[in-house]
Design an enzyme around this catalytic site. Structure first.
Site, PDB file in Angstrom:
ATOM      1  N   GLU A  30     -13.817  12.835 -13.086  1.00 26.57           N
ATOM      2  CA  GLU A  30     -14.234  11.695 -13.848  1.00 26.57           C
ATOM      3  C   GLU A  30     -12.657  11.353 -14.221  1.00 26.57           C
ATOM      4  OE1 GLU A  30     -17.991  13.370 -13.711  1.00 26.57           O
ATOM      5  OE2 GLU A  30     -16.051  14.216 -14.216  1.00 26.57           O
ATOM      6  N   TYR A  51       0.826  -1.106  -0.133  1.00 27.34           N
ATOM      7  CA  TYR A  51       0.183   0.136   0.108  1.00 27.34           C
ATOM      8  C   TYR A  51       0.854   1.252  -0.092  1.00 27.34           C
ATOM      9  CZ  TYR A  51      -3.519  -3.463   0.808  1.00 27.34           C
ATOM     10  OH  TYR A  51      -4.519  -4.401   0.762  1.00 27.34           O
ATOM     11  N   LYS A  62     -14.091  17.208  -4.242  1.00 25.91           N
ATOM     12  CA  LYS A  62     -13.606  18.236  -4.975  1.00 25.91           C
ATOM     13  C   LYS A  62     -14.112  19.419  -4.176  1.00 25.91           C
ATOM     14  CE  LYS A  62     -13.575  20.792  -9.465  1.00 25.91           C
ATOM     15  NZ  LYS A  62     -14.191  20.511 -10.704  1.00 25.91           N
TER      16      LYS A  62
END
Length: 68
Positions: A39, A19, A64
Site C-alpha cells: 500500500e 510516459y 507481490k
C-alpha cells in the site's frame, strides 16, 4: 487518467504525459527507501503520477510475487 484530446489534436508530446519520463520517475520512486507494505509503494507511485499536472487520476496495481 489523462485528457488525450489536446495531444490527439496537435500530435505534440508537449500536450500529453511523457510516459518515458513518468516511467523513469516511478522506477526511481520504487527504488528509494524500501517499504514493508505494498500500500505504501502504491501510494508512492500514485503520488509520482499525480505530480504531473496533466494526470487527473491514477489507478495503481502492485503485484507481490510469493505473498503469503
Amino acid at each position: 487518467g489523462v485528457d488525450t484530446a489536446p495531444a490527439a489534436a496537435s500530435d505534440d508530446l508537449h500536450d500529453t504525459v511523457d510516459y518515458g519520463s513518468l516511467v523513469a520517475a516511478v522506477t526511481t520512486a520504487g527504488q528509494q527507501d524500501p517499504v514493508d507494505l505494498i500500500e505504501t509503494l502504491a501510494q508512492r507511485i500514485a503520488d509520482v503520477c499525480l505530480a504531473d499536472a496533466k494526470v487527473e487520476w491514477a489507478r495503481v496495481t502492485v503485484h507481490k510475487p510469493d505473498a503469503p
